[in-house]
Enzyme design. Structure first.
Site, PDB file in Angstrom:
ATOM      1  N   HIS A   1       5.929  -6.259  -7.497  1.00 51.99           N
ATOM      2  CA  HIS A   1       6.311  -7.058  -6.396  1.00 51.99           C
ATOM      3  C   HIS A   1       7.078  -6.473  -5.325  1.00 51.99           C
ATOM      4  O   HIS A   1       6.935  -6.350  -4.247  1.00 51.99           O
ATOM      5  CB  HIS A   1       6.662  -8.378  -6.724  1.00 51.99           C
ATOM      6  CG  HIS A   1       6.744  -9.676  -5.785  1.00 51.99           C
ATOM      7  ND1 HIS A   1       5.799 -10.405  -5.343  1.00 51.99           N
ATOM      8  CD2 HIS A   1       7.614  -9.834  -4.954  1.00 51.99           C
ATOM      9  CE1 HIS A   1       6.084 -11.155  -4.308  1.00 51.99           C
ATOM     10  NE2 HIS A   1       7.246 -10.937  -3.972  1.00 51.99           N
ATOM     11  N   GLU A   2       8.497  -6.702  -5.817  1.00 52.55           N
ATOM     12  CA  GLU A   2       9.381  -5.847  -4.998  1.00 52.55           C
ATOM     13  C   GLU A   2       9.170  -4.477  -4.416  1.00 52.55           C
ATOM     14  O   GLU A   2       9.599  -4.206  -3.175  1.00 52.55           O
ATOM     15  CB  GLU A   2      10.920  -5.519  -5.629  1.00 52.55           C
ATOM     16  CG  GLU A   2      11.061  -7.231  -6.221  1.00 52.55           C
ATOM     17  CD  GLU A   2      11.110  -8.329  -5.188  1.00 52.55           C
ATOM     18  OE1 GLU A   2      11.361  -8.073  -3.985  1.00 52.55           O
ATOM     19  OE2 GLU A   2      10.988  -9.553  -5.570  1.00 52.55           O
TER      20      GLU A   2
ATOM     21  N   HIS B   1       7.352  -4.881  -1.190  1.00 55.01           N
ATOM     22  CA  HIS B   1       8.357  -4.890  -0.247  1.00 55.01           C
ATOM     23  C   HIS B   1       8.846  -3.857   0.194  1.00 55.01           C
ATOM     24  O   HIS B   1       9.135  -3.663   1.430  1.00 55.01           O
ATOM     25  CB  HIS B   1       9.229  -6.138  -0.716  1.00 55.01           C
ATOM     26  CG  HIS B   1       8.690  -7.548  -0.748  1.00 55.01           C
ATOM     27  ND1 HIS B   1       8.358  -8.405   0.334  1.00 55.01           N
ATOM     28  CD2 HIS B   1       9.044  -8.509  -1.774  1.00 55.01           C
ATOM     29  CE1 HIS B   1       7.976  -9.695   0.062  1.00 55.01           C
ATOM     30  NE2 HIS B   1       8.353  -9.595  -1.149  1.00 55.01           N
TER      31      HIS B   1
ATOM     32  N   GLU C   1       5.458 -10.917   2.620  1.00 59.08           N
ATOM     33  CA  GLU C   1       4.966 -11.381   1.424  1.00 59.08           C
ATOM     34  C   GLU C   1       3.563 -10.858   1.150  1.00 59.08           C
ATOM     35  O   GLU C   1       3.204 -10.894  -0.107  1.00 59.08           O
ATOM     36  CB  GLU C   1       5.098 -12.948   1.481  1.00 59.08           C
ATOM     37  CG  GLU C   1       5.014 -13.466   0.027  1.00 59.08           C
ATOM     38  CD  GLU C   1       6.152 -13.070  -0.780  1.00 59.08           C
ATOM     39  OE1 GLU C   1       7.215 -12.576  -0.242  1.00 59.08           O
ATOM     40  OE2 GLU C   1       6.114 -13.484  -2.039  1.00 59.08           O
TER      41      GLU C   1
HETATM   42 ZN   LIG Z   1       8.235 -11.475  -2.227  1.00 58.24          ZN
END
Ligand SMILES: [Zn+2]
Length: 501
Positions: A263-264, A267, A293
């Protein structure tokens, strides 16, 4: 506009970005390595930096330069976007009286303390007067910024430039209507066979090695970024060449670390691939929280929680955890990481029920801002919506209205960006499928760089030349809608649970 004036504007833009990077670095340090008793000193340093940034943003000279630039019809598209983006930011900052800014900051920090106490004692009444004050202050702030009758729009604009409640309401209503029966069907279906990892332990050093391998495979450049540990994983884009990620390691559940890293990492790839030519301008940043996101969720859910991903990763995982994975198939892992259930906690929710948690928050905060709901009635309204939409009754306010810190931070208008992220991700994912000719094969072959390159070209490299919806439309030819996300859920979960959705 004259070259000398443009140069001055550019210098001021660059300085603001640099100050932002310093704040990012101080914040990253605070969440990772800062000693336990250093909080007061750091709070003072951060406040001083924020005050300096505010001072520079509201500086009348910057206003003059922006007005002159905006009046110049000869600016190219990038320059026009720089002026528009910084102009919007300055406009918001100038319109809010300094006394209100100070009052909000003080009320926020008191509200966070009260929220913690209210959680510990499970007593909403401790938090209630603080939340009432925050709602009042945010309403005043929205009025100061200005809006066309919908206060929420003024707050939403701070996270999702260009987005409006009038756009979100029908979109979210459509989503809600479709999700409730999907959850109904899936939760009534027979459960697929899944890996039960809960009884085992996973040494964190081996987990760490696996997460670094994942970042490398995703194409995250570890010479221009790094990963560390924190309680709540986050990404901090200090500079295009300095992107900090964190992950969370626990012996009991290795998937927390794996999916936090992916997830990170999603980003982080956005931050690393922003347009290098505009790195110190208002075009060299992400277009919105929702678009940010969409990147993390596309990587985490659509790639990381796919069957080909675990087919690809299983040999590496087996080398690190041979005993724990004995006899475990990729299908059993896939079923384990895509378990759909009605649960009270948003951050633990699966991707099918997740948006119902967000829609509930969006509707409640919209009602608070409009004055249709009082803070005193909030816990009951929360529980009622949970029953109706998610189909579960919270056991108390700690797993109900007190579960998120966002409202204690006075963040209203932030929650919808999570759902927008899911919707944008699905639109991009459909186009990716067409352009790469089979994402599943790409994932199983470990060619995740192809995904990164596509996203870098279509999304990251655009920076904030346009607002999020336009970036996605230009990348895919599609308008924002819930349909691609629903198609994605129906295909994935219909097959996993053996049901027609
Ligand atoms: Zn996030």
């Amino acid at each position: 506009m004259e070259q000398v004036a443009w140069d001055e504007l550019l210098r001021r833009m660059g300085e603001l970005r640099d100050f932002g990077g310093v704040v990012g670095l101080l914040t990253w340090d605070q969440e990772t390595f800062m000693p336990q008793r250093s909080a007061d000193g750091r709070a003072a340093q951060l406040a001083a930096m924020q005050a300096l940034i505010h001072e520079r943003v509201v500086d009348p000279r910057l206003g003059e330069l922006l007005v002159a630039a905006a009046a110049d019809g000869g600016l190219d598209e990038d320059r026009a976007a720089m002026v528009r983006n910084l102009g919007r930011e300055r406009d918001r900052a100038v319109k809010v009286p300094p006394a209100l800014v100070r009052e909000l900051a003080q009320a926020q920090s008191r509200a966070v303390e009260a929220w913690r106490a209210a959680r510990a004692e499970e007593r909403f009444s401790i938090f209630q007067p603080h939340l009432e004050r925050l709602v009042e202050l945010r309403r005043a702030q929205a009025d100061a910024i200005g809006h066309a009758g919908e206060r929420y729009d003024a707050l939403l604009e701070g996270h999702e430039p260009g987005m409006r409640v009038s756009r979100l309401e029908p979109l979210f209503a459509e989503l809600e209507k479709a999700l409730v029966p999907i959850v109904e069907t899936i939760t009534a279906a027979p459960q697929p066979a899944r890996w039960n990892y809960a009884s085992q332990r996973f040494p964190v050093d081996a987990q760490w090695d696996f997460t670094i391998g994942l970042l490398e495979e995703m194409g995250f450049d570890l010479t221009r970024g790094r990963q560390d540990r924190s309680t709540h994983p986050f990404t901090d884009g200090i500079h295009v060449d300095d992107v900090r990620l964190t992950t969370r390691l626990t012996e009991e559940n290795p998937f927390q670390a794996f999916f936090s890293t992916i997830h990170e990492g999603g980003h982080g790839l956005y931050e690393q691939n922003l347009p290098r030519a505009h790195v110190r301008t208002p075009v060299g940043s992400a277009a919105s929280m929702g678009l940010h996101e969409s990147q993390s969720r596309l990587w985490e859910n659509m790639i990381g929680r796919s069957l080909p991903f675990w087919r690809r990763q299983l040999p590496a995982l087996r080398r690190l955890f041979p005993a724990q994975l004995e006899g475990v198939s990729p299908e059993a892992i896939y079923a384990a990481v895509n378990r759909v259930e009605r649960s009270p906690i948003r951050v633990e929710a699966d991707e099918v029920t997740y948006n119902l948690h967000i829609l509930l928050r969006f509707q409640l905060e919209l009602a608070l801002l409009r004055g249709d709901l009082t803070v005193a009635d909030l816990p009951a309204a929360w529980n009622e919506r949970m029953r109706k939409d998610v189909g579960i009754e919270p056991k108390g306010d700690r797993e109900g209205v007190l579960q998120d810190i966002h409202w204690a931070w006075a963040e209203f208008g932030y929650f919808p960006t999570y759902t927008l992220g899911n919707l944008y991700a699905a639109i991009l994912h459909e186009r990716l499928e067409r352009d790469l000719g089979g994402v599943a094969q790409v994932i199983e072959a470990g060619r995740l760089h192809a995904v990164r390159d596509w996203l870098a070209e279509k999304v990251h490299g655009v920076g904030h030349r346009w607002d999020a919806e336009e970036i996605v439309a230009r990348a895919t030819g599609e308008k924002l809608s819930a349909a691609p996300f629903l198609r994605y859920l129906e295909a994935k979960y219909g097959a996993l649970y053996g049901v027609a959705l």
